[in-house]
Design a protein around this motif. Sequence first.
Motif, short mmCIF file in Angstrom:
data_model
loop_
_atom_site.label_atom_id
_atom_site.label_comp_id
_atom_site.label_asym_id
_atom_site.label_seq_id
_atom_site.Cartn_x
_atom_site.Cartn_y
_atom_site.Cartn_z
N ARG A 1 0.79 -1.10 0.15
CA ARG A 1 0.23 -0.09 -0.10
C ARG A 1 0.92 1.41 0.02
O ARG A 1 0.67 2.10 -0.79
CB ARG A 1 -0.93 -0.08 1.15
CG ARG A 1 -2.12 1.28 1.18
CD ARG A 1 -2.86 0.86 2.29
NE ARG A 1 -2.15 1.09 3.71
CZ ARG A 1 -2.47 1.04 4.79
NH1 ARG A 1 -3.61 -0.07 4.79
NH2 ARG A 1 -1.49 1.17 5.91
N GLU A 2 1.84 1.23 0.85
CA GLU A 2 2.90 2.46 0.95
C GLU A 2 3.45 2.80 -0.47
O GLU A 2 3.44 3.77 -0.85
CB GLU A 2 3.88 2.32 1.90
CG GLU A 2 3.47 2.69 3.50
CD GLU A 2 2.79 3.88 3.45
OE1 GLU A 2 3.29 5.26 3.07
OE2 GLU A 2 1.57 3.78 3.51
N LEU A 3 3.96 1.74 -1.14
CA LEU A 3 4.50 1.58 -2.47
C LEU A 3 3.64 2.43 -3.54
O LEU A 3 4.15 3.38 -4.12
CB LEU A 3 4.96 0.09 -2.82
CG LEU A 3 5.80 0.50 -4.20
CD1 LEU A 3 7.11 1.01 -4.14
CD2 LEU A 3 5.74 -1.22 -4.73
N LEU A 4 2.43 2.19 -3.22
CA LEU A 4 1.47 2.68 -4.43
C LEU A 4 0.91 4.02 -3.96
O LEU A 4 0.38 4.71 -4.79
CB LEU A 4 0.46 1.89 -4.89
CG LEU A 4 0.96 0.49 -5.47
CD1 LEU A 4 -0.33 -0.38 -5.55
CD2 LEU A 4 1.73 0.74 -6.78
N ARG A 5 0.84 4.18 -2.72
CA ARG A 5 -0.01 5.34 -1.96
C ARG A 5 0.80 6.61 -1.91
O ARG A 5 0.56 7.68 -2.18
CB ARG A 5 -0.56 4.84 -0.61
CG ARG A 5 -1.72 5.69 -0.25
CD ARG A 5 -2.28 5.26 0.73
NE ARG A 5 -1.26 5.59 1.98
CZ ARG A 5 -1.40 5.27 3.40
NH1 ARG A 5 -2.96 5.13 3.64
NH2 ARG A 5 -0.96 5.46 4.37
N GLN A 6 2.14 6.28 -1.54
CA GLN A 6 2.93 7.35 -1.16
C GLN A 6 3.28 8.31 -2.24
O GLN A 6 3.50 9.65 -1.83
CB GLN A 6 4.20 6.72 -0.41
CG GLN A 6 5.07 7.43 0.58
CD GLN A 6 6.40 7.67 0.10
OE1 GLN A 6 6.85 7.03 -1.11
NE2 GLN A 6 7.20 8.60 0.39
N PRO A 7 3.73 7.79 -3.58
CA PRO A 7 3.62 8.98 -4.73
C PRO A 7 2.79 9.43 -4.88
O PRO A 7 2.86 10.44 -5.64
CB PRO A 7 4.24 7.90 -5.62
CG PRO A 7 4.43 6.57 -4.99
CD PRO A 7 3.65 6.51 -3.94
N THR A 8 1.73 9.42 -4.53
CA THR A 8 0.54 10.24 -5.02
C THR A 8 0.41 11.65 -4.89
O THR A 8 0.29 12.46 -5.78
CB THR A 8 -0.85 9.77 -4.64
OG1 THR A 8 -0.88 9.88 -3.09
CG2 THR A 8 -1.01 8.44 -4.86
N ILE A 9 1.00 12.18 -3.68
CA ILE A 9 1.08 13.65 -3.49
C ILE A 9 2.19 14.24 -4.44
O ILE A 9 1.85 15.22 -5.13
CB ILE A 9 1.58 13.71 -1.88
CG1 ILE A 9 0.49 13.35 -1.14
CG2 ILE A 9 1.70 15.34 -1.91
CD1 ILE A 9 1.14 13.19 0.33
N LEU A 10 3.25 13.65 -4.72
CA LEU A 10 4.34 14.18 -5.50
C LEU A 10 3.88 14.12 -7.06
O LEU A 10 4.07 14.68 -7.76
CB LEU A 10 5.61 13.34 -5.27
CG LEU A 10 6.95 13.96 -5.94
CD1 LEU A 10 7.03 15.51 -5.66
CD2 LEU A 10 8.06 12.83 -5.71
N ILE A 11 3.06 13.32 -7.41
CA ILE A 11 2.86 13.02 -8.60
C ILE A 11 1.87 14.16 -8.92
O ILE A 11 2.10 14.93 -10.08
CB ILE A 11 1.89 11.62 -8.88
CG1 ILE A 11 2.98 10.72 -9.16
CG2 ILE A 11 1.21 11.97 -10.34
CD1 ILE A 11 2.18 9.12 -9.22
N LEU A 12 0.90 14.63 -8.08
CA LEU A 12 0.02 15.63 -8.27
C LEU A 12 0.45 16.93 -8.38
O LEU A 12 0.49 17.85 -9.38
CB LEU A 12 -1.06 15.89 -6.85
CG LEU A 12 -2.23 14.76 -7.20
CD1 LEU A 12 -3.04 14.95 -6.00
CD2 LEU A 12 -2.99 14.84 -8.45
N ILE A 13 1.64 17.38 -7.45
CA ILE A 13 2.26 18.46 -7.58
C ILE A 13 3.25 18.61 -8.70
O ILE A 13 3.45 19.65 -9.32
CB ILE A 13 2.70 19.07 -6.17
CG1 ILE A 13 3.84 18.15 -5.67
CG2 ILE A 13 1.70 19.22 -5.25
CD1 ILE A 13 4.63 18.33 -4.55
N ALA A 14 3.59 17.61 -9.05
CA ALA A 14 4.67 17.49 -10.04
C ALA A 14 4.02 18.07 -11.71
O ALA A 14 4.55 18.68 -12.18
CB ALA A 14 5.50 16.19 -10.07
N LEU A 15 2.80 17.32 -11.81
CA LEU A 15 2.10 17.88 -12.78
C LEU A 15 1.93 19.35 -12.81
O LEU A 15 2.26 19.62 -14.04
CB LEU A 15 0.54 17.15 -12.43
CG LEU A 15 0.60 15.55 -12.97
CD1 LEU A 15 -1.01 15.23 -13.07
CD2 LEU A 15 1.18 15.22 -14.07
#
Lengths: 505, 342
Positions: free
Chosen positions: B54-68
């Motif tokens: 779960r951590e592996l897949l959940r943790q990048p979500t914030i960075l993905i959003l702000i990086a977009l």
Amino acid sequence: MTDAPLLQLTGVSKSFGAVAALVRADLTLEAGSIHALVGENGAGKSTLVKIVGGLYQRDGGEFTLEGRSVDFHSTRDAKEAGIAVIYQEPTLFPDFTVAENIFVGRQPYTKLGLLDRARMRRETRELTQRLGVPIDPDREARGLSIADQQVVEIAKSISVGAKVIIMDEPTAALSGVEVDRLMGIARQLRDEGKGLIFISHRFDEVFALCDRITVMRDGTYIATNTTSETTEDTIIRQMVGRSVENLFPKQETTAGAPVLEVDDLTSVGVFENVSFSVRAGEIVCFAGLVGAGRSEIARAVFGVDRYDSGSVRVGGSAVPAKNPAAAMRLGMGFVPEDRRKQGLAMEAGVQSNITLAIRDRLSKFGFITASMEEPSARTWATRLQVKTHALDTEASMLSGGNQQKVVLGKWLATQPKILIVDEPTRGIDVGTKSEVHRLLSELAATGVAVLMISSELPEVLGMADRVLVVREGRITAEIARADATPENVMYAATHAAGDDRETAA
Amino acid sequence: MSVTHTVPPIETGRSGLQKLLRARESGLVVLIVALIAVTAAIQPTFLFSDGGWRELLRQPTILILIALGEAIVIITRNIDLSIGSILCLSTYTSGWLFANVEGIPIVLVVLIGVALGAFLGLINGLLVAFLRVPSLVITLGTLYAYRGIAILWIGPHFIRSSWLPPEFRALGTMQWVGIPVLLLLVLIVVLIVGWFMTSRRAGRDLYALGSNPEAAKLFGLSERRLTLNAFVTSGALAGLGGLVYLSIYATGDARVGTGYELEAVAAAVVGGVAIVGGSGTIWGVALGAFFLATISSALPVLGVPSLWQQAIVGIFIVGAILLDRVLFLSRTRRAKRKGSES
């Protein structure tokens, strides 16, 4: 079909502040014709083009398109009305493909709401093939040659259904083959009923391609000639026709020994086999059109730019290449064309600017204070009559003319043997202009050799002891003061060397 | 058709070029898979446990959003350094709303959080577009200004998980066929943004502005409008990032999001966005963000000392920039060579 001309300008004027760029411009373009617009640098051609293209708005006069009066407030308005402008340096988006560049702003969509790249590709291929220059629609625009970029721009203008296509000095950066190709395309467009405006300094092209030639001078319409009924001499006379007597108080001097000797200087692709000398007390002018390579030669001589072969000597000693500091030590000074970018520290005061090139001489033990700079700065500011109440005024606050005086002061403070000045009076008012001329003339009278670059014929003829005409990177003529006329200088500036027709001087 | 062309047609290595462009995305996928495989081999719980997966897949979500959002701004030849601070304000505002407005619908809080981010982005955009000051300076200013507002308002307080409605907290752990719902939601955002940027005129205009601002002006594109759009989008995505943060961590104080702006820039660059604008894909950015987030969670597992972790991230950023430069130069050289042959 209406009888009204495709595009007509009558008495159009445009000013920028106090400077009138266009006084009274007239132009009539018929559909299915190619119309040349010629004139000296600063005659107002580019301003006219920008008004037609919607970049500028005219101050007065009539502007009609197919008989209807039009007012463009943006480039978009002009484009929608069917006007396309192709600039000398095309303006593509380097990261986009050729196809997307042609369709930018109106890319077609598929039913799924995606870009229809297949359609863009197909139509681009059709367009470029129709122009006889197939260019891969999928390649990035980055790295396309200027000639191919122009083809893309032309394809774009056809694709949006432009009726008027304006080409602003399109051939200036093209090779012979590419020029032929472009002229072929232009004729093809003419035969399809479009109206073309073609701006060029090359008379051979103008006469080969255009049906009519409109001459402008000092922002004013002079005449429209039918190409088959006119001659180059007539056009040249219309371009330069004005008196140039005694605009400038040139002092008579006797030239001494050669100070600057340039021998066979070549920078591949920029200039070739340039040889000349400037003697003490002499003012030599580089005349020619913008882009002829004059500034580039000057920059190479001073050591700012590199060159491939040849030699430069000052007072008999060789000047090493690519080393402005050494050139300065040998007594060379260089006042560049763009004083804001290259000649002045805009945020620094007048005093620091004047002493900038002689700081080493003024400083003690590597330190320099304002009081050490002040005497030299004051001397030159006074002699040049820089109009400022304090020597610590920021250079950016001064008028263009006073800025130019500060730059001159900086170099005069180095007490040069040879001073190169590039367009010393561009953008400064008439009064200051004659002061700059007086200064240069006085300087020459004290034995300094002066090499001046100027695009203004009256200035060249008024100031020069000798005129060297540069065209496309070569010196095409050397004309003594007594023999120089507007006509023979302009002729040399627009014709290749070796074209040894008798000039009607 | 009357024209005979004497200049040979220009050929291009289109397939080669496209391969190169694709190389960034496929290269990142390879890197991510390798990183996960190596880490899981050394420490199986990194992947093979409920929490690890779960951590592996959940943790990048914030960075993905702000990086977009950051990528969109960089594509227009600007930069947004304020997104970490915007994220913090969105996180705390949302938590505060849950605590102080009885029964407020979750959807409304999400909308308010995103709208707040968009509004703060609008301020950035207005300052950049109308003052004609470089965005680096403007958003450096708002980075501190927005953070200052957060500190003044929040002080030493922090969001308690008891403030949040259970449904919202559940969002952070909810899964659908083994995939965190948050990741699915973020992937939908990636798809929408990616579609907009690659396939809509308005998105292409943003690329055009960054590719050649002078030409964009001559073309009649409104630099102001496009700049505003980019900053508003970036702010809105940072606002959404704040909500994702809240749903994952169920807490937050005045320091939330500190330094996120640089991670976002790094993700965009690693993902193939040119810092001078005009190029880079949204897909690459999302993968770049996933990769960087995975590195930061994998390195501690691998036993790399924390001092080295930052250096390793740094090496990837510099490596990505060098790679871009090399590719750019070889592309330009190839194009030039072709030009001179003809």
